[in-house]
Write a protein that holds these residues in place. Structure first.
Motif, mmCIF file in Angstrom:
data_model
loop_
_atom_site.group_PDB
_atom_site.id
_atom_site.type_symbol
_atom_site.label_atom_id
_atom_site.label_comp_id
_atom_site.label_asym_id
_atom_site.label_seq_id
_atom_site.Cartn_x
_atom_site.Cartn_y
_atom_site.Cartn_z
ATOM 1 N N UNK A 176 0.737 -1.317 0.175
ATOM 2 C CA UNK A 176 0.068 -0.114 0.098
ATOM 3 C C UNK A 176 0.904 1.252 -0.010
ATOM 4 N N UNK A 177 1.934 1.228 0.971
ATOM 5 C CA UNK A 177 2.574 2.451 1.176
ATOM 6 C C UNK A 177 3.835 2.272 0.715
ATOM 7 N N UNK A 178 4.259 1.535 -0.292
ATOM 8 C CA UNK A 178 5.568 1.268 -0.897
ATOM 9 C C UNK A 178 6.545 2.410 -1.112
ATOM 10 N N UNK A 179 5.733 3.379 -1.290
ATOM 11 C CA UNK A 179 6.322 4.767 -1.888
ATOM 12 C C UNK A 179 6.493 5.682 -0.722
ATOM 13 N N UNK A 180 6.322 5.213 0.360
ATOM 14 C CA UNK A 180 6.736 6.050 1.560
ATOM 15 C C UNK A 180 7.853 5.346 2.540
ATOM 16 N N UNK A 181 8.437 4.381 1.775
ATOM 17 C CA UNK A 181 9.836 3.734 2.702
ATOM 18 C C UNK A 181 10.757 4.799 3.124
#
Length: 446
Positions: A328-333
């Protein structure tokens, strides 16, 4: 018959309630929505907020609900039904702490007559409410209204009672209190229609809906020495068909299935659903692996779980690994440090699935929420807005990872103040309800 897919479903904005013109910062804290729940028929939606209020909406087009021509049928429309104050701000004198009035969860009880019964809870107290329509009657046909006067016995009129108006009344039937030392995070009704469980950070209690002064502790993970505490309970839910089975999730990312037939205290779980983590661990690993919500599919075969980064689908017969993991939030790592500093990393996103278990839904930031197809690898991203251009077409995913699109928002431009934490799916239709700040949005698909 083939299972419906996101390929042939066209999602459209349906309705919004409580829409404000101001920014997120201008919304008062007590008006922010804290839970959403459809009743078993889908004709009513109950919404709780941080101010302790419950607002119920009623479906207007009930006659069209059973229409065979689904294509010509309009999207379901709802109207305001009633509103009442469920919980008030309280003060715990022993601990010198305020008890918030915020509604954590709402659950509709099975209907046995014309009245509705629902459970609502804040951090400490569960209440059973009765909501019903009440006729207000008044006396009419008075004798003193006779201008000609009363000359004989025949001129006398017997006063009659006429219905003047129909009002929606609400009253608390039971108050289940003083059983939780820690904050209640979930309640779940049993399929037997007589009992329910309430869960806090360290304990799960079993209640009978007819008895408010007695409960049974069925799970207790509190260690003798609190310094040895390594995990807390984050959510709990009864199996939809087997009244003796229930599951609960933990901050360690595990889901435990327990059987009440095994023993009175279900410390020894029947199954543990846990994925072996072989990757490198960081400071944030334990925080982002904490499960915020779990749901059974309607048939009880699958379990849907949501942690900060992923949405997972588990088969109840396979504990070793999930059958599907969606990032879901892979771009927020790369933004975890910033999310930790502004406390967004502790946001608890809910998850839900369609009545047939084929479509999955969960929320995200920037008022986005995503609908995934469990069988194919398609997804639809929607924004809680009335603007049709913000509703995107289905996109294909590879290996659970979403392809980058031209209009995908950069992590630096995401508004973390706008978030979809709470969502619910209609029990028999492709209709979803999501909460964005103080607004309730409804989206429908044909």
């Amino acid at each position: 018959m083939a299972a419906p897919s996101t390929d042939n479903l066209e999602w459209k904005f349906s309705q919004v309630f409580g829409e404000g013109r101001g920014s997120v910062e201008e919304v008062q804290e007590i008006d922010v929505l804290s839970c959403i729940e459809f009743d078993h028929s889908g004709d009513f939606i109950a919404v709780g907020d941080r101010g302790g209020r419950i607002v119920i909406f009623e479906r207007e087009d009930k006659a069209e609900k059973n229409s065979k021509d689904k294509k010509k049928a309009r999207s379901p429309e709802y109207k305001f039904y009633t509103e009442f104050q469920s919980h008030e701000l309280e003060f715990d004198c022993l601990k010198s702490l305020e008890i918030e009035e915020k509604i954590n969860k709402i659950k509709w009880c099975s209907r046995s007559n014309n009245a509705h019964f629902l459970l609502s809870t804040n951090d400490k107290t569960v209440k059973l409410w009765k909501v019903h329509e009440k006729k207000i009657k008044a006396v009419s046909s008075y004798n003193h209204n006779n201008k000609a006067g009363i000359k004989t016995a025949r001129d006398l009129q017997i006063p009659t009672l006429d219905t003047r108006e129909l009002v929606v009344a609400h009253s608390p039937r039971r108050v289940f209190s003083n059983a939780h030392a820690y904050h209640i995070n979930s309640i779940s009704l049993n399929s037997d229609g007589e009992t329910y469980i309430s869960s806090d950070d360290l304990r799960i209690n079993l209640w009978n809906l007819g008895i408010s002064d007695q409960s049974f502790n069925i799970v207790d993970i509190k260690p003798a020495n609190m310094e040895e505490l390594t995990e807390v309970i984050t959510s709990a839910e009864f199996h939809p068909k087997s009244c003796h089975l229930f599951m609960y999730s933990s901050s360690k990312g595990t889901i435990k299935l327990a059987d009440m037939r095994a023993s009175a205290l279900c410390d020894q779980h029947a199954k543990v659903f846990e994925e072996t983590d072989t990757g490198s661990k960081s400071f944030f690993s334990e925080i982002i692996s904490s499960i915020s919500d779990i749901k059974f599919s309607k048939d009880g075969r699958y379990i849907l779980s949501r942690d900060y980064m992923t949405l997972k689908v588990w088969d109840i017969n396979m504990e070793s690994r999930p059958v599907r993991t969606i990032q879901i939030h892979d771009n927020l790592k790369t933004k975890l440090c910033d999310l930790y500093e502004n406390d967004c990393i502790f946001d608890k996103f809910e998850c839900t699935m369609s009545h047939d278990g084929n479509l999955l839904m969960t929320g995200s930031y920037h008022n986005f929420f995503n609908i995934y197809d469990r069988n194919s690898k398609n997804e639809v991203q929607l924004e809680a807005t009335k603007v049709a251009s913000k509703i995107k077409k289905p996109t294909k995913m590879k290996g659970g990872l979403k392809k980058k699109s031209k209009d995908e928002i950069s992590p630096d431009n995401i508004e973390f103040g706008k978030k979809i934490l709470h969502a619910a799916w209609h029990p028999s239709d492709h209709l979803v309800a999501v909460g964005a700040a103080n607004n309730l949005y409804l989206f429908h698909a044909n």
